[in-house]
Structure formats: structure tokens, C-alpha cells
Design an enzyme around this catalytic site. Structure first.
Site, PDB file in Angstrom:
ATOM      1  N   THR A  13       0.820  -1.209   0.000  1.00 31.82           N
ATOM      2  CA  THR A  13       0.000   0.000   0.000  1.00 31.82           C
ATOM      3  C   THR A  13       0.859   1.266   0.000  1.00 31.82           C
ATOM      4  O   THR A  13       0.671   2.149  -0.836  1.00 31.82           O
ATOM      5  CB  THR A  13      -0.913   0.025   1.247  1.00 31.82           C
ATOM      6  OG1 THR A  13      -1.642  -1.195   1.273  1.00 31.82           O
ATOM      7  CG2 THR A  13      -1.874   1.179   1.197  1.00 31.82           C
ATOM      8  N   VAL A  14       1.809   1.324   0.929  1.00 32.94           N
ATOM      9  CA  VAL A  14       2.629   2.539   1.042  1.00 32.94           C
ATOM     10  C   VAL A  14       3.530   2.714  -0.178  1.00 32.94           C
ATOM     11  O   VAL A  14       3.608   3.792  -0.772  1.00 32.94           O
ATOM     12  CB  VAL A  14       3.456   2.518   2.347  1.00 32.94           C
ATOM     13  CG1 VAL A  14       4.439   3.688   2.391  1.00 32.94           C
ATOM     14  CG2 VAL A  14       2.534   2.564   3.564  1.00 32.94           C
ATOM     15  N   LYS A  45       8.995  -8.921  -2.926  1.00 32.74           N
ATOM     16  CA  LYS A  45       9.316 -10.288  -2.512  1.00 32.74           C
ATOM     17  C   LYS A  45       9.206 -11.252  -3.679  1.00 32.74           C
ATOM     18  O   LYS A  45       9.978 -12.174  -3.806  1.00 32.74           O
ATOM     19  CB  LYS A  45       8.349 -10.728  -1.397  1.00 32.74           C
ATOM     20  CG  LYS A  45       8.840 -10.350  -0.006  1.00 32.74           C
ATOM     21  CD  LYS A  45       8.117 -11.157   1.052  1.00 32.74           C
ATOM     22  CE  LYS A  45       8.525 -10.668   2.435  1.00 32.74           C
ATOM     23  NZ  LYS A  45       7.454 -10.827   3.415  1.00 32.74           N
ATOM     24  N   LYS A 104       8.162   1.778  11.127  1.00 31.37           N
ATOM     25  CA  LYS A 104       8.230   2.207  12.536  1.00 31.37           C
ATOM     26  C   LYS A 104       8.903   1.184  13.439  1.00 31.37           C
ATOM     27  O   LYS A 104       9.641   1.537  14.338  1.00 31.37           O
ATOM     28  CB  LYS A 104       6.843   2.531  13.082  1.00 31.37           C
ATOM     29  CG  LYS A 104       5.783   1.542  12.686  1.00 31.37           C
ATOM     30  CD  LYS A 104       4.597   2.287  12.105  1.00 31.37           C
ATOM     31  CE  LYS A 104       3.728   1.310  11.346  1.00 31.37           C
ATOM     32  NZ  LYS A 104       2.705   1.963  10.559  1.00 31.37           N
ATOM     33  N   GLY A 133       1.128   8.810  10.136  1.00 27.27           N
ATOM     34  CA  GLY A 133       0.794   8.857   8.709  1.00 27.27           C
ATOM     35  C   GLY A 133       1.044  10.232   8.119  1.00 27.27           C
ATOM     36  O   GLY A 133       2.171  10.721   8.153  1.00 27.27           O
ATOM     37  N   ILE A 135       0.018  13.191   9.098  1.00 26.29           N
ATOM     38  CA  ILE A 135       0.077  14.352   9.997  1.00 26.29           C
ATOM     39  C   ILE A 135       1.542  14.724  10.206  1.00 26.29           C
ATOM     40  O   ILE A 135       2.329  13.853  10.574  1.00 26.29           O
ATOM     41  CB  ILE A 135      -0.540  14.039  11.374  1.00 26.29           C
ATOM     42  CG1 ILE A 135      -1.841  13.250  11.232  1.00 26.29           C
ATOM     43  CG2 ILE A 135      -0.775  15.317  12.163  1.00 26.29           C
ATOM     44  CD1 ILE A 135      -2.359  12.710  12.558  1.00 26.29           C
ATOM     45  N   GLY A 186     -10.653  -3.483   5.835  1.00 24.56           N
ATOM     46  CA  GLY A 186      -9.230  -3.424   5.505  1.00 24.56           C
ATOM     47  C   GLY A 186      -8.410  -2.600   6.479  1.00 24.56           C
ATOM     48  O   GLY A 186      -7.249  -2.308   6.231  1.00 24.56           O
ATOM     49  N   LYS A 204       5.777   3.595  17.669  1.00 24.14           N
ATOM     50  CA  LYS A 204       5.698   5.024  17.337  1.00 24.14           C
ATOM     51  C   LYS A 204       6.063   5.864  18.556  1.00 24.14           C
ATOM     52  O   LYS A 204       6.738   6.896  18.440  1.00 24.14           O
ATOM     53  CB  LYS A 204       4.294   5.362  16.840  1.00 24.14           C
ATOM     54  CG  LYS A 204       3.973   4.697  15.493  1.00 24.14           C
ATOM     55  CD  LYS A 204       2.481   4.732  15.199  1.00 24.14           C
ATOM     56  CE  LYS A 204       2.180   4.127  13.832  1.00 24.14           C
ATOM     57  NZ  LYS A 204       0.728   3.948  13.625  1.00 24.14           N
TER      58      LYS A 204
END
Lengths: 405, 405
Positions: A13-14, A45, A104, A133, A135, A186, A204
Site C-alpha cells: 500500500t505505502v 518479494k 516504525k 501517517g 500528519i 481493511g 511510534k
């Protein structure tokens, strides 16, 4: 015109969010960098499971292919887990690449070491995406630290557990039902332990502790507790007192050590985190000159996280070199007297010294004053204690059910 | 070891806060600058009315004494009003001094010109303290603008008017009663016009408009409306619909112009500004990649404002040179259909085209859909319209009094 060449580790996703953002906003980036910004290689992978729209991008399952690229300016780490991320970033920094990470867990364990290494090699190290994320928490804290000493940070740093607590309260669901919905949407993994047991929030919090106080939390002073024990009955009872359960990470100095706790607590309406609902993240920062500042926004997701990474990338473009995490404030501890709500028959239980019942809400619900140490000695087979953050007084005063014992 | 030499303009609340902060945190500043940071001279209106603890500080009522100092590195502007602040800062910049200002009115009118001049003279220009007191709004926006285009900003930018609205709702007071309390507490001036009529918030909105969109709001698209017309009955009615009045500054692009409005609006529980109470300030920023980010904190006061000025001072120490306000996003307008609550007998009134009654709350309270243009044509002798921000739907659905017309 030579390009800024990026090696991207991970295409989940990222990673996809970063790739798409760089492609889509190329014009904006070129205006800032004065040249093309280009993802040259992506580490995955399993190469057969992925495809990239641009044939010029090398898709590989071998990090060596990336680190051996003839030109490599920046490595962006969008994989998870302590290893192989740490080893890869060490290699990248040693080669003289700037690095940006969203990882993280790895950064909680190795952030301090990587920051030192980056300084030695005169490269930038960006980690805005590791906390909160999209912010801009890291930059805001750095900015505040210019003039202020930060005394305490409290935050909702995991959107999944906050979504579950919000759904339980708003939809009157059990923990299991709310978790199922989070998984369907999700927000939670098939194995949700990382989120609901507070590991993700704790990583975090460690990053924030290093940034603010220059050191990791002390082992003996650290608590990581999940939200799986919270029942809908407890949520209803809290509601009747004007309180909401929140899964809060709290980082503060106590003499020479840092206390870090991630645990479910109760917040009153006055508390900055009271209104943070659903998958939102927020932090509340207490600083000595400015007072309390709070920030709220999307704590995860493809594009918010990509936004944080791109912000770091632009700092790279500007040649900002990071300072090593610095030793924090020299003295001072905020003293406060914790208030708790305790479920169980506290009348009958043998209470450790320093526990004082303030009032009795019902036969099985008590409001307590007690130090963290005294509460830790309670017999938890019978009693369950949740700390109340913020000003408890209004609920205690206004709620008709509250009786002074 | 030579010192960083500061000329401080003004010795009211903000000026004193800056002076005290520099004295008290000298150790911290010296660690950053590598040398002493020293206020050498202070400009006041009446020298006999002030005293400074340090004899070495020149107290003067003549700016010429300051600008003629043999050494002058930074001028900090803590006075109010367009003049003489603008003239003084022009002179300081031309001499090659870095300048930092907390003067929003002056900066709203001359910020663009001063930024250009500062760039020409290769000096820093800090204006963090002009908007949102101690909340690092300017730096956060600059940070977000690295990766994002900002689409809209909504903010509670004046603590006094927000305190009045909060007190009216919480304490069931009339506007006049709440204003009196604000004056007693020192939140409002004897002449409160600047705050309650929205001038102060409008100046701040202009500064944000220049920063985000690279230009000031268009005259014809700008609305500045105070809170003096709001009655306790309206507040109660809004309350019954789950809505709160807030005095909101909103800045957004509409095609090639910037629309800026400062006016009382109604916010629903989902809106980021709904929970901002008392003298707090907050901004909600909609950005294209990251989504919505909100910041909250102390919007005024001696030390919060001083903190913002010291943060700017440290940027000066680091040699950050400001960019001139840049032209903003090239295209794109957020389209939304405004919802309003209208007081008055809308059934009987002749409604302009484009006004649609959605539902009738009572004989005199209506929920409307209408464009800004259509609403501006309403006969305001009979009807008073307040825009509803945030998701109105829950209130409309849940409130039993709401009937579909």
C-alpha cells in the site's frame, strides 16, 4: 539533465502510494528539484506478483540489484519488520544515499543508530512517515523544540484500535464484532495483534521518545496493554460518566528516565484526544513556553503516508541534514495525581497503600485516586483499573449516580 | 564573543513575553546560536511608563535611536497597526536586519511587499506569530505545501469571539453578558470591535491566503461579518439540532480568485472546528494528497505568542531565507452545495431562484440549500441565514422536530 534516482523498497500500500504520487505530481517535484524525480528500481518479494506501468523501472527481489545501481540518490523504505530493513538502510547510507523510512518497528529499534550513521555519512534521514501517517508530527515537534522543552506527549497513534473503540461505542458492538468490521474494511490485518495489543503504537511512541527526550523509554517504566479486555458494558458505564475509552500512548520524563505507556484510558470532554474518532490519529503536545498544541489527521493510508514520504524527499532536495537525536530537557517532572475507574468489588478487596476510593458509581464501579505504583499492586484477578485522563471533575460532579463513599 | 543584537518594537503583552522568554531561556538560545542573544533596545510610546530590569537595555520612544544602533541583527515587531510598523520594518530590512513580526494588520496589508524586500536584501522575515499565536500554523502549512496543494483552510482565528460564543452556549448568557466577562478576563479590549466584528480574524485570513494561494482574497469575494447579531435563542435552537455556532474564517480558491469569508457559521459534530472552545484557536487544512489535517492550541497570550517569535528567531539563526509568497495552485475549485439555517418566516418570504427549503424545524426556523450568491439576495430585513459547515445529515435525521416540508 540528470534525474533524482530513487530505489523503492516494498510495493504494498505505502510503496504503491509513493510510486503513484511521484508519477502523478512529477511537475510539482520537478519545479522543486529542478530536475526529474524518478523511481529507478523497486524491491518486491515476488517479482511475478507485481507489475509496474513503466518498463524502465527495474522490478527485483534482490536488494543487491538496487544497491549496485550505477546511480542511486535516495532509498525509500516501505517494507515492514526490523530486518531486512535495517541492514538495507545501513548499506544505503554507507553508499552515501539519502534514506527515508516509513518502517516504525525498525526505526523504533534502530533509529538512533541510523541517525548517527546518516550524520557520519552526511546524508539525510527522513522518518516523518513512521508516526501519524500524513500528519506532520515529526516536523511540528522539531519546530516546537526550537523554542520549547516538551514535557509530555499523549497520542492516539493507531487508527485500527481507535476505529474499534469508536465502533463499539457508536454501534453498540462487542470487541469481536467491531474487530470483524475493521478487518472487512481493511483497517485490521487477518492477525490484528500488532494493532490491538498496542505494539504498533508503542513503536511510534519509542520514535517520539527518542526525538523529544533523546532516549528510548526505560524498560521498567514501560507498559504496553491492548484493548481486547474492554467490554461494551464498560463503554456504556464510561459513557454515563461522560467519559470515552481511548487507546492512548503517553510519553513523559520522570527524573532521568522516560516513562512510556500504551494502554486504554478514559478521557473526559476537556481532553484533547476525547473527540478523535474512527481511524483518525492525533497527538497532544505539552510544551513549556507555548502550552498545549494538538494535531489531528489521517494516521495511515496510501496517500497520507505517501505525502509524509514526499515531504521528507523535499527536505532531501533542500539538503537538510538531520541532527542526531539530542539529549532532552535537563530536569523537571510533571507531577499529577492519577484518577482511575476501577471495575470489581473494591469495597471487599484489600487495597494497597496509597489507593483512595473517591466515590462509588455502582456496586462494582469505583472512582479512585492512586499512584501508578499503587495501582500496579492491585489484585487484577478481581479488579480492572483504567486511568482517567483530562479533567474528571465534571463527570463526578454532574453524574447523578456518583455517590461519595 | 559578539552577541545577537535585537531591537524590540513595543513592550506590551507580546513585547514583554518576548523579552522575558529571551532572558529566562538564555541558556537554550546560546546553545543554538553559539553566542549570547540580547535585546539591546526597546521602542515604547512613553518612556516614563516603562522600566526594564536590565540597565544595559536602551528604552526609547524614537525609532531612529534603534535603527542607528552600531550593531543591530534582528528587529522584532510587537506593536499594532499598519503604521508606523510598516515604515519601521522597511527601514530595518533596508539596513540588512532580519525582521520578525507579530503585527497581523500590518502584515495583511504589506506582507507581500515586505517579503519581496526581505528577499532582495537577503534577510529573513518571520511571521509565525501573526496567525494562531503559539500554534505553528505557518510552518505546518509551509511543510504541507512541500508535497501538497492546499485546497481550503477553515479556522477559528480569534480567541475572543470564540470565548464569547462558548460562554453564551455553556453559561446561557446574552452576547452582551458574555462580552462583559471577556472584558473582565482581559480577553477583549474596552473597544472590542476588532475581535467581535471579525477584523482580526480577517487580517489573519489574508496572511494565510497570501501564503497558500500567493495572493490576497478578491475584494468582491470577501465577506467579513461579526457575531454581535447572534442571540441565545439561536444558540439554543442550534444546540437542539446538534450544531454549534463558530466564528469561522474560510479561505478557498474559486477559479482565479480567492474567496475569503469571516462569519458566524454552524458546525456539526463531525466538523474539525466543532469542539474548539474558549480562547483556543484552530485551523483545519484540506490538502490534495494528505487529506484533512487540523491543529489546535493557544491562539494568543504572552508566552504562546513569544514562543512563535522565538521559533522564528531560531530560523533566523539557521540562516533560513524566506521565499516570496508563491503563486498557488493552477486550477481546480472544490464544489460543494452549501446548507443554511434560516431564521424568519421563510414560508412567506419571496425566495430568490436557487434557494430550496429542505426542511422546517419550526415556524421560524428553516433548513435551506442555496448557493452563496442566492443567499446574498435574501431579504435580510426579515431573514437571517447561517451556513452549516460539516455534515448536517445526522442532525436533520435524528432531530425529532425536523419535518420535511
Amino acid at each position: 539533465m540528470s534525474a533524482i534516482t530513487i530505489g523503492l523498497l516494498g510495493f504494498g500500500t505505502v510503496g504503491k502510494g509513493v510510486y503513484e504520487t511521484i508519477s502523478k505530481h512529477q511537475g510539482r517535484l520537478q519545479a522543486i528539484f529542478g530536475k526529474e524525480v524518478k523511481v529507478s528500481a523497486i524491491l518486491v518479494k515476488n517479482v511475478s506478483k507485481h507489475s509496474v506501468p513503466d518498463d524502465e523501472v527495474l522490478l527485483t527481489d534482490d536488494f543487491q540489484d538496487i544497491i549496485d545501481l550505477p546511480k542511486l540518490d535516495v532509498v525509500i523504505d516501505a517494507i515492514v519488520g526490523r530486518e531486512p530493513g535495517y541492514t538495507y538502510l545501513r548499506q544505503a547510507i554507507s553508499r552515501g544515499c539519502h534514506v527515508i523510512t516509513a518502517n516504525k518497528e525498525m526505526f523504533a529499534f534502530h533509529g538512533s543508530e541510523l541517525t548517527r550513521l546518516a550524520k557520519e555519512n552526511n546524508v539525510s534521514l527522513g522518518f516523518e512517515a513512521t508516526v501519524g501517517g500524513g500528519i506532520p508530527i515529526i516536523q511540528t515537534i522539531k519546530q516546537l523544540l526550537n523554542a520549547n522543552k516538551i514535557e509530555r506527549i499523549e497520542g492516539i497513534l493507531n487508527g485500527t484500535s481507535n476505529f474499534i473503540l469508536t465502533s463499539m461505542r457508536e454501534e453498540n458492538l462487542s470487541f469481536e464484532e467491531a474487530l470483524k468490521i475493521a478487518q472487512e474494511k481493511g483497517y485490521a490485518e487477518a492477525d490484528p495483534k500488532n494493532d490491538i495489543e498496542g505494539y504498533d503504537a508503542f513503536y511510534k511512541a519509542v520514535v517520539l521518545s527518542e526525538l523529544v527526550f533523546g532516549k528510548a523509554p526505560a524498560q521498567g517504566k514501560s507498559v504496553r496493554e491492548g484493548i481486547t479486555d474492554i467490554t461494551i458494558e464498560q463503554i456504556r458505564m464510561a459513557d454515563s460518566l461522560g467519559l470515552k475509552f481511548k487507546h492512548v500512548a503517553s510519553i513523559e520524563r520522570e527524573k532521568d528516565t522516560i516513562r512510556c505507556t500504551v494502554k486504554p484510558v478514559l478521557t473526559g470532554e476537556e481532553h484533547p484526544l476525547y473527540r478523535v474518532e474512527g481511524v483518525q490519529n492525533a497527538v497532544s503536545i505539552d510544551a513549556d513556553i507555548v502550552g498545549n498544541i494538538s494535531l489531528q489527521g489521517p494516521g495511515a493510508g496510501m496517500f497520507p503516508t505517501a505525502s509524509a514520504i514526499i515531504e521528507d524527499l523535499i527536505h532531501v532536495g533542500r539538503g537538510d541534514i538531520p541532527s542526531v537525536f539530542e539529549e532532552g530537557r535537563p530536569e523537571g517532572t510533571v507531577i499529577y495525581e492519577p484518577v482511575w475507574i476501577i471495575w470489581g468489588d473494591a469495597d471487599k478487596a484489600e487495597l494497597p497503600e496509597g489507593c483512595e476510593i473517591i466515590s462509588k458509581v455502582s456496586k462494582e464501579v469505583f472512582i479512585f485516586k492512586a499512584s501508578l505504583e499503587a495501582v500496579s499492586l492491585l489484585d487484577t484477578s478481581d479488579l480492572k483499573a483504567y486511568q482517567v485522563l483530562g479533567d474528571y471533575a465534571p463527570a463526578a460532579k454532574e453524574n447523578k449516580q456518583v455517590q461519595t463513599v
